[in-house]
Structures are given as structure tokens and as C-alpha cells.
Design a protein around this motif. Structure first.
Motif, PDB file in Angstrom:
ATOM      1  N   VAL A 160      22.602 173.887  12.644  1.00  0.00           N
ATOM      2  CA  VAL A 160      21.397 173.529  13.146  1.00  0.00           C
ATOM      3  C   VAL A 160      20.398 174.808  12.687  1.00  0.00           C
ATOM      4  CG1 VAL A 160      20.087 173.612  15.466  1.00  0.00           C
ATOM      5  CG2 VAL A 160      22.017 172.503  15.263  1.00  0.00           C
ATOM      6  N   ILE A 161      20.726 175.983  13.073  1.00  0.00           N
ATOM      7  CA  ILE A 161      19.536 177.034  12.851  1.00  0.00           C
ATOM      8  C   ILE A 161      19.108 177.241  11.730  1.00  0.00           C
ATOM      9  CG2 ILE A 161      20.318 178.207  14.890  1.00  0.00           C
ATOM     10  CD1 ILE A 161      21.524 180.404  13.272  1.00  0.00           C
ATOM     11  N   GLU A 162      19.820 176.789  10.469  1.00  0.00           N
ATOM     12  CA  GLU A 162      19.392 176.776   9.040  1.00  0.00           C
ATOM     13  C   GLU A 162      18.380 175.874   8.835  1.00  0.00           C
ATOM     14  OE1 GLU A 162      23.053 174.048   8.839  1.00  0.00           O
ATOM     15  OE2 GLU A 162      22.597 175.723   9.899  1.00  0.00           O
ATOM     16  N   HIS A 163      18.317 174.730   9.870  1.00  0.00           N
ATOM     17  CA  HIS A 163      17.173 173.866   9.425  1.00  0.00           C
ATOM     18  C   HIS A 163      15.888 174.402  10.042  1.00  0.00           C
ATOM     19  CE1 HIS A 163      19.985 170.484   8.513  1.00  0.00           C
ATOM     20  NE2 HIS A 163      20.805 171.363   8.889  1.00  0.00           N
ATOM     21  N   VAL A 164      15.542 175.356  11.100  1.00  0.00           N
ATOM     22  CA  VAL A 164      14.255 175.488  11.765  1.00  0.00           C
ATOM     23  C   VAL A 164      13.892 176.546  11.338  1.00  0.00           C
ATOM     24  CG1 VAL A 164      15.775 174.358  13.863  1.00  0.00           C
ATOM     25  CG2 VAL A 164      15.686 177.188  13.404  1.00  0.00           C
ATOM     26  N   ILE A 165      12.399 176.600  11.470  1.00  0.00           N
ATOM     27  CA  ILE A 165      11.401 177.503  10.822  1.00  0.00           C
ATOM     28  C   ILE A 165      11.823 178.892  11.795  1.00  0.00           C
ATOM     29  CG2 ILE A 165       9.142 178.727  11.069  1.00  0.00           C
ATOM     30  CD1 ILE A 165       8.370 175.475  10.831  1.00  0.00           C
ATOM     31  N   ASP A 166      12.266 178.999  12.720  1.00  0.00           N
ATOM     32  CA  ASP A 166      12.445 180.164  13.607  1.00  0.00           C
ATOM     33  C   ASP A 166      13.748 180.323  14.398  1.00  0.00           C
ATOM     34  OD1 ASP A 166      12.160 182.554  15.188  1.00  0.00           O
ATOM     35  OD2 ASP A 166      10.938 181.727  16.799  1.00  0.00           O
ATOM     36  N   PRO A 167      14.867 180.649  13.639  1.00  0.00           N
ATOM     37  CA  PRO A 167      16.331 180.711  14.153  1.00  0.00           C
ATOM     38  C   PRO A 167      16.198 181.775  15.335  1.00  0.00           C
ATOM     39  CG  PRO A 167      16.368 181.166  11.580  1.00  0.00           C
ATOM     40  CD  PRO A 167      14.914 181.003  12.129  1.00  0.00           C
ATOM     41  N   ASP A 168      15.325 182.812  15.358  1.00  0.00           N
ATOM     42  CA  ASP A 168      15.316 183.583  16.741  1.00  0.00           C
ATOM     43  C   ASP A 168      14.984 182.853  17.785  1.00  0.00           C
ATOM     44  OD1 ASP A 168      15.782 186.530  15.411  1.00  0.00           O
ATOM     45  OD2 ASP A 168      14.624 185.394  14.102  1.00  0.00           O
ATOM     46  N   GLY A 169      14.033 182.079  17.665  1.00  0.00           N
ATOM     47  CA  GLY A 169      13.604 181.220  18.727  1.00  0.00           C
ATOM     48  C   GLY A 169      14.762 180.285  19.197  1.00  0.00           C
ATOM     49  N   ILE A 170      15.444 179.823  18.244  1.00  0.00           N
ATOM     50  CA  ILE A 170      16.646 178.922  18.718  1.00  0.00           C
ATOM     51  C   ILE A 170      17.775 179.886  19.485  1.00  0.00           C
ATOM     52  CG2 ILE A 170      18.571 177.515  17.888  1.00  0.00           C
ATOM     53  CD1 ILE A 170      16.275 176.153  17.824  1.00  0.00           C
ATOM     54  N   MET A 171      18.040 181.017  19.052  1.00  0.00           N
ATOM     55  CA  MET A 171      19.056 181.945  19.716  1.00  0.00           C
ATOM     56  C   MET A 171      18.353 182.081  21.195  1.00  0.00           C
ATOM     57  SD  MET A 171      21.129 182.481  17.661  1.00  0.00           S
ATOM     58  CE  MET A 171      22.264 183.883  18.178  1.00  0.00           C
ATOM     59  N   ALA A 172      17.155 182.210  21.663  1.00  0.00           N
ATOM     60  CA  ALA A 172      16.661 182.449  22.800  1.00  0.00           C
ATOM     61  C   ALA A 172      16.846 181.200  23.558  1.00  0.00           C
ATOM     62  CB  ALA A 172      15.097 182.819  22.678  1.00  0.00           C
ATOM     63  N   ARG A 173      16.555 180.080  23.032  1.00  0.00           N
ATOM     64  CA  ARG A 173      16.917 178.879  23.502  1.00  0.00           C
ATOM     65  C   ARG A 173      18.230 178.813  23.905  1.00  0.00           C
ATOM     66  NH1 ARG A 173      13.893 176.409  26.340  1.00  0.00           N
ATOM     67  NH2 ARG A 173      12.414 176.008  24.736  1.00  0.00           N
ATOM     68  N   ILE A 174      19.366 179.193  23.019  1.00  0.00           N
ATOM     69  CA  ILE A 174      20.806 179.183  23.339  1.00  0.00           C
ATOM     70  C   ILE A 174      21.077 180.072  24.487  1.00  0.00           C
ATOM     71  CG2 ILE A 174      23.009 180.120  22.553  1.00  0.00           C
ATOM     72  CD1 ILE A 174      21.936 178.805  19.608  1.00  0.00           C
ATOM     73  N   ALA A 175      20.286 181.246  24.661  1.00  0.00           N
ATOM     74  CA  ALA A 175      20.689 182.178  25.983  1.00  0.00           C
ATOM     75  C   ALA A 175      20.187 181.252  27.061  1.00  0.00           C
ATOM     76  CB  ALA A 175      19.831 183.284  25.324  1.00  0.00           C
ATOM     77  N   SER A 176      19.144 180.783  27.187  1.00  0.00           N
ATOM     78  CA  SER A 176      18.778 180.046  28.144  1.00  0.00           C
ATOM     79  C   SER A 176      19.877 179.071  29.021  1.00  0.00           C
ATOM     80  CB  SER A 176      17.369 179.095  28.203  1.00  0.00           C
ATOM     81  OG  SER A 176      17.470 177.861  27.282  1.00  0.00           O
ATOM     82  N   TYR A 177      20.738 178.459  27.839  1.00  0.00           N
ATOM     83  CA  TYR A 177      21.793 177.658  28.609  1.00  0.00           C
ATOM     84  C   TYR A 177      22.851 178.369  29.293  1.00  0.00           C
ATOM     85  CZ  TYR A 177      19.413 173.788  26.284  1.00  0.00           C
ATOM     86  OH  TYR A 177      18.944 172.451  26.112  1.00  0.00           O
ATOM     87  N   LEU A 178      23.203 179.695  28.931  1.00  0.00           N
ATOM     88  CA  LEU A 178      24.378 180.237  29.200  1.00  0.00           C
ATOM     89  C   LEU A 178      24.463 180.606  30.733  1.00  0.00           C
ATOM     90  CD1 LEU A 178      25.049 182.477  26.040  1.00  0.00           C
ATOM     91  CD2 LEU A 178      26.342 180.583  26.876  1.00  0.00           C
ATOM     92  N   ALA A 179      25.619 180.314  31.135  1.00  0.00           N
ATOM     93  CA  ALA A 179      25.848 180.897  32.577  1.00  0.00           C
ATOM     94  C   ALA A 179      26.507 182.297  32.317  1.00  0.00           C
ATOM     95  CB  ALA A 179      27.063 179.974  33.252  1.00  0.00           C
ATOM     96  N   PRO A 180      26.377 183.162  33.454  1.00  0.00           N
ATOM     97  CA  PRO A 180      26.908 184.432  33.451  1.00  0.00           C
ATOM     98  C   PRO A 180      28.390 184.420  32.812  1.00  0.00           C
ATOM     99  CG  PRO A 180      25.746 184.011  35.684  1.00  0.00           C
ATOM    100  CD  PRO A 180      25.679 182.617  34.834  1.00  0.00           C
ATOM    101  N   GLY A 181      28.577 185.284  31.749  1.00  0.00           N
ATOM    102  CA  GLY A 181      29.914 185.421  31.278  1.00  0.00           C
ATOM    103  C   GLY A 181      30.170 184.182  30.403  1.00  0.00           C
ATOM    104  N   GLY A 182      29.084 183.342  30.092  1.00  0.00           N
ATOM    105  CA  GLY A 182      29.398 182.308  29.161  1.00  0.00           C
ATOM    106  C   GLY A 182      29.448 182.720  27.588  1.00  0.00           C
ATOM    107  N   LEU A 183      30.025 181.708  26.994  1.00  0.00           N
ATOM    108  CA  LEU A 183      29.914 182.138  25.397  1.00  0.00           C
ATOM    109  C   LEU A 183      29.276 181.173  24.728  1.00  0.00           C
ATOM    110  CD1 LEU A 183      33.828 182.631  24.844  1.00  0.00           C
ATOM    111  CD2 LEU A 183      32.210 184.235  24.903  1.00  0.00           C
ATOM    112  N   ALA A 184      28.572 181.399  23.710  1.00  0.00           N
ATOM    113  CA  ALA A 184      28.160 180.643  22.441  1.00  0.00           C
ATOM    114  C   ALA A 184      28.791 180.813  21.220  1.00  0.00           C
ATOM    115  CB  ALA A 184      26.554 180.819  22.244  1.00  0.00           C
ATOM    116  N   ILE A 185      29.037 179.690  20.603  1.00  0.00           N
ATOM    117  CA  ILE A 185      29.450 179.676  19.072  1.00  0.00           C
ATOM    118  C   ILE A 185      28.574 179.217  18.248  1.00  0.00           C
ATOM    119  CG2 ILE A 185      31.316 178.794  17.537  1.00  0.00           C
ATOM    120  CD1 ILE A 185      33.280 179.009  19.987  1.00  0.00           C
ATOM    121  N   ILE A 186      28.172 179.877  17.283  1.00  0.00           N
ATOM    122  CA  ILE A 186      26.744 179.554  16.370  1.00  0.00           C
ATOM    123  C   ILE A 186      27.492 179.317  14.873  1.00  0.00           C
ATOM    124  CG2 ILE A 186      24.794 179.963  15.288  1.00  0.00           C
ATOM    125  CD1 ILE A 186      25.257 181.436  18.653  1.00  0.00           C
TER     126      ILE A 186
END
Length: 307
Positions: A160-186
Motif C-alpha cells: 500500500v504505502i509505495e502507492h501513496v504520496i505521503d507514506p509517513d501519513g499512512i504510518m500515522a494512520r496505522i498507529a491510530s488503529y492500534l490497541a495498546p500493545g498491538g502490532l503492525a506488519i507493513i
């Protein structure tokens, strides 16, 4: 899961980028310049990519291909379990045909998905939608935080993030989904790696058809992908790569870049590699895919992060 990238990983010579773009060094590794506007990107996808919303997906798959999809998904889920997330809510941002979510459900997760179109998952994993009304949404991943009030133990974001203008913005969006202690795999393609330098030598990056703006705007490496995570406040817990199919380009007898007919055999080899990896001990399997990343290899590369 975008089959577009799977096909390109087999046939690096198909298509040519629009000539107005240059490939320049960037904080992501390399990026297209000039960066297209949002309007230009939307126009491209409207006119070229989604003319036929089923065109990027197959109508059906052979059993060996389905096994491959699940084998790949289970590698990511193995890494999640290693770092303490083996159940709970899982969301796939860019869920495609839903194979990752089916594998996650089979391992006990409550699954949710978002993509620009739900055509893929409706065709291949309709039972997920029917069993869980309201958990699968068609919408933009970057501009909207979907499923308000729900947090996620695992966020998966593949190609996904290779397609977008602002990958850093997507990372912030990913963070908004995470529960405490949650993981993201990118997960992203591993483009313009040291292996590619060895294979393609002094060829201009603009001449290689892995350079495909306005589809891919940024090109990550095993160095810059972890840096993206850290720059956005994540701890990078682990990294892994998938089968380095592009190593076959080092030998003419297997070079699917030069001989397109070899692409099918190359992909068959990749499927068999993943099938074999599923048969070995989980610690050995994790070590295998981790070592691929550490060597700078893998056609796709992944980071496992926690905020």
C-alpha cells in the motif's frame, strides 16, 4: 493483496513509465519526481486501473495458488505470534481478495478489512463478508480512520504505502488503529536493492519497469523501511523478507526478464519454496525469512512494529 504487484515481480519488462517522471534518491530510498498531484493519481486510477474492477484479480485459482496465498499470510501471522499477538482484532488495510484475513480468522482473530473496492474479497472470500456484516468497507485508507471505537491488536498493510504520496501519513494512520500493545506488519516491494544493482548494473532506473509511476511512487529497501517505522515513533521488533524470486535474473537460463515464458516456472518455484517453509519447525521458518531480509533480499520485505 494486489495481484498487480505479484505480476510485476515476475515480469519486470512489462510496461513503461510515463516519461515525465525521474527516479531520484529520497528518504524512502528512491521516489518519483515530480510527485504527481492527488488529482493526477485519481485520474490515473479512474481511467486505467479501475476501468474493470475485476481486472486485477483472477476469477478463480488453482489449489496450489490458494496454498501459496495462505502460506504467505501464515508467515506474517507466525511473526505476529512470536511477538505476543496471536488473537484479538485484526485489520487488513488494503485487504484485496481477503486471503490474509481468512488465514487470520482460521487462527482465531476477529477480522476486519478496508480497500478501495471490495470486488476481490466478494469474489474470493464472500463468506467473510456474509459472516461479519459491517466489518468490511470500501473506502480510502489514508484519509479516513474507519471503524471508530474499535482498536486492533494486529494491523496488516501489504503493498500500500509505495502507492501513496505521503507514506509517513499512512504510518500515522496505522498507529491510530492500534490497541495498546498491538502490532503492525507493513509490507512493500524491495526495489533498487543491492541485488538489483548487481543484476542491472548501470542501467538507468527509469529504464526498469519496476519504476512505474504514478502506480508506485516510492521505492523502499531493507534499510529505509525500518527507518520509516522509527521515524514515525514505532519500535521495530522484527524484519523479514519473502522468497527472493529476482535472484533468478542472475542466470540467463532462469531470467524471466529476458524470456517472459519463464515467468510461470519462476512463480511455481516461489510457491514451492513457501510450501516447503510451512513444513519446517516454526523457529526455523522464522529464522529463514528473517535471514532473507538481513541479507538485503526478498522480493517483498516486511517490518513488524509496535507503537
Amino acid at each position: 493483496m494486489l495481484l498487480l504487484h505479484n505480476l510485476m515481480s515476475l515480469d519486470l519488462s512489462r510496461g513503461q513509465p510515463m516519461q515525465k517522471y525521474r527516479c531520484v534518491p529520497s528518504v524512502y530510498g528512491h521516489s518519483a519526481e515530480p510527485m504527481p498531484t492527488v488529482e493526477e493519481i485519481e485520474k490515473h486510477y479512474r481511467e486505467s486501473y479501475y476501468q474493470d474492477p475485476t481486472g486485477q484479480y483472477s476469477k478463480s485459482y488453482e489449489r496450489v495458488e490458494l496454498d501459496y496465498f495462505y502460506d504467505r499470510a501464515n508467515v506474517a501471522l507466525d511473526f505476529a505470534a512470536l511477538h505476543g499477538v496471536a488473537k484479538g482484532n485484526a485489520i487488513d488495510l488494503g485487504c484485496g481478495e481477503g486471503f490474509f484475513l481468512k488465514a487470520a480468522q482460521n487462527r482465531g482473530f476477529n477480522v476486519f478489512g478496508v480497500d478501495h473496492s471490495l470486488v476481490g474479497i466478494e469474489r474470493q472470500n464472500r463468506d467473510l463478508i456474509d459472516s461479519h456484516p459491517g466489518r468490511f468497507l470500501a473506502g480510502d485508507i489514508g484519509s479516513t480512520r474507519h471503524f471508530e471505537g474499535v482498536t486492533f491488536d494486529l494491523v496488516y498493510c501489504k503493498n500500500v504505502i509505495e502507492h501513496v504520496i505521503d507514506p509517513d501519513g499512512i504510518m500515522a494512520r496505522i498507529a491510530s488503529y492500534l490497541a495498546p500493545g498491538g502490532l503492525a506488519i507493513i509490507e512493500v516491494p524491495n526495489d533498487f536493492s543491492e541485488l538489483h544493482s548487481t543484476i542491472f548494473g548501470d542501467a538507468s532506473k527509469e529504464e526498469l519497469s519496476i519504476f512505474i509511476p504514478p502506480v508506485h511512487l516510492h521505492y523502499f529497501t531493507t534499510k529505509t523501511l525500518p527507518e520509516l517505522g522509527r521515524r514515525n515513533g514505532f519500535s521495530v521488533l522484527d524484519c523479514f523478507g519473502d522468497y527472493p524470486i529476482d535472484h533468478l535474473l542472475m542466470e540467463d537460463a532462469f531470467n524471466y526478464y529476458k524470456d517472459k515464458k519463464l515467468g510461470r516456472s519462476a512463480h511455481s518455484l516461489r510457491r514451492k519454496f513457501f510450501r516447503y517453509a510451512r513444513s519446517v519447525d516454526v523457529d526455523a521458518r522464522i529464522g529463514l525469512f528473517r535471514s532473507i531480509f538481513m541479507a538485503g533480499l526478498g522480493r517483498d520485505i516486511c517490518i513488524v512494529v509496535r507503537r
